[in-house]
Design a protein around this motif. Structure first.
Motif, mmCIF file in Angstrom:
data_model
loop_
_atom_site.group_PDB
_atom_site.id
_atom_site.type_symbol
_atom_site.label_atom_id
_atom_site.label_comp_id
_atom_site.label_asym_id
_atom_site.label_seq_id
_atom_site.Cartn_x
_atom_site.Cartn_y
_atom_site.Cartn_z
ATOM 1 N N HIS A 1 -2.910 13.018 5.736
ATOM 2 C CA HIS A 1 -3.335 11.696 4.597
ATOM 3 C C HIS A 1 -4.338 10.383 5.156
ATOM 4 C CE1 HIS A 1 -0.586 14.337 2.170
ATOM 5 N NE2 HIS A 1 -1.962 14.082 1.490
ATOM 6 N N GLU A 2 -4.582 10.753 5.722
ATOM 7 C CA GLU A 2 -5.826 9.896 6.748
ATOM 8 C C GLU A 2 -5.689 8.268 5.542
ATOM 9 O OE1 GLU A 2 -9.363 10.011 9.183
ATOM 10 O OE2 GLU A 2 -7.749 12.249 9.702
ATOM 11 N N ASP A 5 -2.983 6.450 5.401
ATOM 12 C CA ASP A 5 -2.682 5.899 6.449
ATOM 13 C C ASP A 5 -3.207 3.897 6.216
ATOM 14 O OD1 ASP A 5 -0.895 7.770 6.976
ATOM 15 O OD2 ASP A 5 -2.342 8.481 8.697
ATOM 16 N N VAL A 6 -4.579 4.130 5.979
ATOM 17 C CA VAL A 6 -5.621 2.981 6.163
ATOM 18 C C VAL A 6 -4.751 2.098 4.730
ATOM 19 C CG1 VAL A 6 -7.748 2.825 5.266
ATOM 20 C CG2 VAL A 6 -7.680 4.662 7.087
ATOM 21 N N VAL A 8 -1.697 1.858 3.640
ATOM 22 C CA VAL A 8 -1.076 1.170 3.476
ATOM 23 C C VAL A 8 -1.227 -0.248 4.459
ATOM 24 C CG1 VAL A 8 1.319 1.428 4.925
ATOM 25 C CG2 VAL A 8 0.650 3.271 3.327
ATOM 26 N N ALA A 9 -1.591 0.277 5.703
ATOM 27 C CA ALA A 9 -2.024 -0.958 6.977
ATOM 28 C C ALA A 9 -3.003 -1.986 6.064
ATOM 29 C CB ALA A 9 -2.638 0.086 7.741
ATOM 30 N N GLU A 35 3.515 9.583 -2.674
ATOM 31 C CA GLU A 35 3.068 9.218 -1.380
ATOM 32 C C GLU A 35 2.579 7.684 -0.874
ATOM 33 O OE1 GLU A 35 1.755 10.374 3.526
ATOM 34 O OE2 GLU A 35 1.305 12.379 1.777
ATOM 35 N N ARG A 39 5.628 5.511 0.553
ATOM 36 C CA ARG A 39 5.099 4.388 1.526
ATOM 37 C C ARG A 39 4.525 3.064 1.875
ATOM 38 N NH1 ARG A 39 1.082 8.241 5.580
ATOM 39 N NH2 ARG A 39 1.315 6.512 6.284
ATOM 40 N N THR A 40 3.641 2.536 0.998
ATOM 41 C CA THR A 40 3.825 0.644 0.511
ATOM 42 C C THR A 40 4.872 0.383 0.236
ATOM 43 O OG1 THR A 40 1.398 1.597 -0.178
ATOM 44 C CG2 THR A 40 2.176 -0.420 -0.547
#
Length: 76
Positions: A1-2, A5-6, A8-9, A35, A39-40
């Protein structure tokens, strides 16, 4: 799940710049939404407000199934 990832960053970066609320449009997919939110929350900590908007994409049954999976996210 790219994409997660982006996102959340980007949320972590926004909090670092002083933003007090992270707001996501959700409704792309139940597992992805869960997710992303969890994750956040883990990444931004407990004190930043976290909001989601399903943009009318969640039927009541989906909301009733998804939201109980997110209590630790402390959604606003």
């Amino acid at each position: 799940h790219e994409d997660i990832d982006v996102m959340v960053a980007q949320a972590v970066e926004a909090v670092g710049k002083g933003f007090g609320t992270i707001y996501y449009k959700v409704g792309i997919g139940e597992e992805r939404d869960v997710e992303l939110v969890l994750r956040t929350r883990e990444a931004i900590g407990p004190y930043v407000r976290l909001r989601v908007d399903a943009n009318e994409l969640w039927r009541p049954s989906k909301a009733m199934r998804t939201l109980p999976r997110l209590p630790s996210a402390h959604l606003e």
